[in-house]
Design a protein around this motif. Structure first.
Motif, mmCIF file in Angstrom:
data_model
loop_
_atom_site.group_PDB
_atom_site.id
_atom_site.type_symbol
_atom_site.label_atom_id
_atom_site.label_comp_id
_atom_site.label_asym_id
_atom_site.label_seq_id
_atom_site.Cartn_x
_atom_site.Cartn_y
_atom_site.Cartn_z
ATOM 1 N N ARG A 1 0.832 -1.133 -0.037
ATOM 2 C CA ARG A 1 -0.133 -0.094 0.124
ATOM 3 C C ARG A 1 0.817 1.161 0.059
ATOM 4 N N ALA A 2 1.981 1.251 0.830
ATOM 5 C CA ALA A 2 2.719 2.283 0.744
ATOM 6 C C ALA A 2 3.493 2.804 -0.910
ATOM 7 N N SER A 3 4.054 1.611 -1.194
ATOM 8 C CA SER A 3 4.536 1.674 -2.735
ATOM 9 C C SER A 3 3.549 2.224 -3.701
ATOM 10 N N LEU A 4 2.424 1.866 -3.799
ATOM 11 C CA LEU A 4 1.156 2.298 -4.359
ATOM 12 C C LEU A 4 0.774 3.672 -4.160
ATOM 13 N N ALA A 5 0.876 4.139 -2.885
ATOM 14 C CA ALA A 5 0.673 5.538 -2.383
ATOM 15 C C ALA A 5 1.638 6.364 -2.879
ATOM 16 N N ALA A 6 3.013 6.067 -3.084
ATOM 17 C CA ALA A 6 3.952 6.911 -3.459
ATOM 18 C C ALA A 6 3.974 7.111 -5.160
ATOM 19 N N ALA A 7 3.325 5.986 -5.662
ATOM 20 C CA ALA A 7 3.231 6.025 -7.219
ATOM 21 C C ALA A 7 2.188 6.687 -7.453
ATOM 22 N N VAL A 8 1.046 6.882 -6.768
ATOM 23 C CA VAL A 8 -0.132 7.997 -7.088
ATOM 24 C C VAL A 8 0.412 9.374 -6.659
ATOM 25 N N GLY A 9 1.246 9.416 -5.672
ATOM 26 C CA GLY A 9 1.464 10.758 -5.312
ATOM 27 C C GLY A 9 0.579 11.668 -4.762
ATOM 28 N N GLY A 10 0.785 12.839 -4.809
ATOM 29 C CA GLY A 10 -0.132 13.997 -4.126
ATOM 30 C C GLY A 10 -0.292 13.640 -2.489
ATOM 31 N N ASN A 11 0.987 13.049 -1.924
ATOM 32 C CA ASN A 11 0.668 12.853 -0.392
ATOM 33 C C ASN A 11 -0.338 11.864 0.067
ATOM 34 N N LEU A 12 -0.662 10.689 -0.731
ATOM 35 C CA LEU A 12 -1.815 9.736 -0.650
ATOM 36 C C LEU A 12 -1.222 8.844 0.472
#
Length: 602
Positions: free
Chosen positions: A151-162
């Motif tokens: 989930r952390a890796s995907l959050a970084a990929a999406v960006g925008g401080n997700l």
């Protein structure tokens, strides 16, 4: 090993001078055939050697045999190479295999029976649930578990401080939601439950700490080494079997969650465990190796302890990177998936209210202390567990020769050392660790001195009680299956015009770590005011986790399944011995060996 592995460049990691030898094992005409043989001849034993994809035979006059089918278990049994195992697992466990299973038959549907046994919509026991679709033998009940590192890796990929929580909701929308997998495919199948491996992680933390503090044990020698990293475990089994007595017997969160889901659902729903298909989404390619271990099948923990061809706890593992491949294969834009929770109309309550509370709690305590690291916090929780039993104690940290080696000391209020532990990440540091654990051996020369390190526990050896070992430098957020800064999808979104350098990669990993630590005390999507938090006002919380609550929950699980808890939560390891390059056995010896393999084994 897998930190730089990808499906596109596997051949770069296989030396052209090493042949993958898969025996086409046959028996003399007077012996019965072995059921696992992929091809047989009646007169003689032959071996097929495959070099660069071209079959060859040691007998040039005989009719060439068909290529042998090589399973991941075969590769695990051969220590002649390591990376060929990854080459096989990419085809055996992948997003393509996931889609193939989803499209094979309509999925099983679970609904509660309104027979008076429910408690606020949650059934109690066999008979309280109706499973539809069992008449089709190919139909499966789909369940998934997702790691926080993914989930952390995907959050970084999406960006925008997700946040990690929002990325988790997007994964749930993909696996369960209307705009995800159920919107396509032959049967519009989707997953009935998508769980967080943090539930199993909390149980593993408590079990691991209790294992370290046990005054006497017949299974694990001190220092105890963590076992949740499959790359490290595979490396130890193949090259350093002398450390296996030190490896923790507690299952990893992935394996424990798989056992929990399959055993509970099978028992409560009254269906065979092979009708339950479990997907794990992990940060590491080596987790595919772990899922393929025969020790992690019901023939071991529900049988006589001997490896066999049982039902696997985890049927398929895909990585963070493969989540994006999955969406691309179905024509789904992952970055535009909803960040809202799954609507209640699509949720099915878990068939046991207590385990529902455990797997889907209203709040989940995240990892907030950087000292805990990004690999689940095994060491840090154990240190807290020890400190909680020594009021007034403090934790001292000593940095090692590089950023992936740390030493920790718990010091009592009187200044006396209570516990000494360490963290060791990366194979270069692991090699130093296993050298220190190598037992002393007598010299072959007459009158020679003892060669090697002194026995463990002596001044020249390791004095640690516990060592957290991970194969990837930086820990699990830097796993080989994680999305990288130089992946095209990230490069395009960030507008990178050149290959990123070390500084950009370091900044990227920092973003993943920031997302990982963003999950502190986050609400889950299944929050219910009737649930009791796992801390539960019990007064024994360590790091936000109540050991008594964990033990009570595991005891309930054991009573539901009728299986001893130690069998459910523990695993084992074995030395992997290769026969590549060794003298061939006689026909009689081969028959004996094959007969011993019937029913399983490596």
């Amino acid at each position: 090993m897998s930190a730089i592995l990808s499906a596109d460049d596997l051949n770069d990691f296989i030396s052209p001078g090493v042949a993958c030898i898969k025996p086409i094992e046959t028996l003399p005409a007077t012996a019965p055939p072995h059921p696992d043989c992929s091809n047989t001849t009646e007169q003689q034993l032959e071996h097929e050697v495959i070099l660069d994809g071209l079959p060859g035979s040691t007998n040039t006059t005989a009719t060439p045999n068909a290529p042998a089918e090589i399973s991941l278990t075969d590769c695990l049994a051969c220590s002649g190479c390591v990376t060929s195992a990854e080459a096989v697992l990419v085809s055996l466990q992948s997003h393509a295999e996931l889609l193939s299973v989803l499209d094979a038959a309509p999925g099983l549907r679970v609904t509660p029976q309104r027979n008076g046994n429910e408690e606020k919509g949650v059934g109690a026991g066999v008979g309280a649930w109706r499973v539809e679709g069992l008449e089709n033998p190919d139909s499966k009940l789909f369940v998934a578990s997702v790691s926080p590192q993914t989930r952390a890796s995907l959050a970084a990929a999406v960006g925008g401080n997700l946040s990690e929580r929002d990325a988790g909701r997007m994964v749930s929308q993909l696996l369960m939601g209307e705009g995800g997998l159920r919107a396509g495919g032959r049967w519009n199948n989707a997953f009935t439950w998508v769980t967080d491996t943090n539930a199993a992680r909390e149980a593993c933390l408590v079990l691991g700490a209790e294992e370290v503090l046990a005054e006497s044990t017949t299974q694990v020698a001190k220092p105890i080494l963590t076992s949740s990293c499959p790359g490290w475990v595979c490396y130890a089994e193949k090259t350093h079997p002398h450390v296996l007595p030190h490896v923790s017997r507690i299952k990893s969160p992935q394996a424990l969650m798989g056992t929990l889901l399959k055993t509970t659902l099978s028992r409560v729903l009254g269906i065979s465990p092979d009708r339950i298909w479990h997907l794990a989404v992990m940060p590491c390619f080596d987790k595919k190796l772990e899922a393929s271990r025969e020790e992690l099948t019901d023939s071991v923990w529900n049988g006589d302890g001997q490896p066999g061809r049982g039902v696997r706890d985890v049927d398929c593992v895909i990585t963070s990177k493969e989540i994006l491949m999955l969406t691309e294969s179905r024509g789904i834009d992952f970055f535009n998936l909803s960040k809202a929770p799954i609507p209640k109309s699509l949720r099915t309550p878990f068939p046991d209210p207590t385990l529902q509370n455990f797997i889907f709690p209203p709040r989940r305590t995240g990892q907030s202390d950087l000292v805990a690291g990004t690999s689940g916090g095994n060491l840090y929780y154990t240190l807290q567990y020890v400190a909680s039993r020594h009021p007034g104690s403090k934790l001292e940290l000593v940095r090692g020769k590089n950023a992936d080696v740390f030493e920790y000391n718990v010091i009592s209020a009187s200044g006396e050392p209570v516990m000494k532990a360490a963290r060791c990440y990366g194979f270069r540091n692991i090699q130093n660790l296993v050298r220190k654990l190598r037992p002393a051996r007598p010299s072959r020369m007459p009158g020679g001195k003892v060669v090697g390190r002194r026995p463990v526990g002596k001044p020249a050896g390791l004095e640690y009680s516990y060592v957290e070992v991970m194969a990837c430098p930086g820990g699990c957020t830097n796993g080989g299956g994680q999305i990288k800064i130089d992946d095209p999808v990230v490069a395009d979104r960030k507008g990178l015009e050149s290959k990123p350098g070390p500084l950009e990669q370091k900044q990227w990993l920092a973003q993943v770590d920031e997302a990982y630590f963003s999950a502190e005390d986050s609400e889950t999507d299944d929050a219910n005011e009737s649930f009791v938090p796992s801390g539960g006002a019990r007064g024994d919380e360590v790091g936000g986790i109540s050991p008594s609550y964990i033990r009570d929950t595991l005891a309930l699980w054991s009573s539901i399944t009728g299986i001893d808890m130690d069998r459910l939560v523990s695993t084992s390891y074995r030395e992997v011995v290769s026969d590549v390059g060794k003298d061939k056995a006689s026909d009689t010896e081969r028959v004996v060996q094959l007969a011993g393999k019937i029913g399983g084994g490596w």
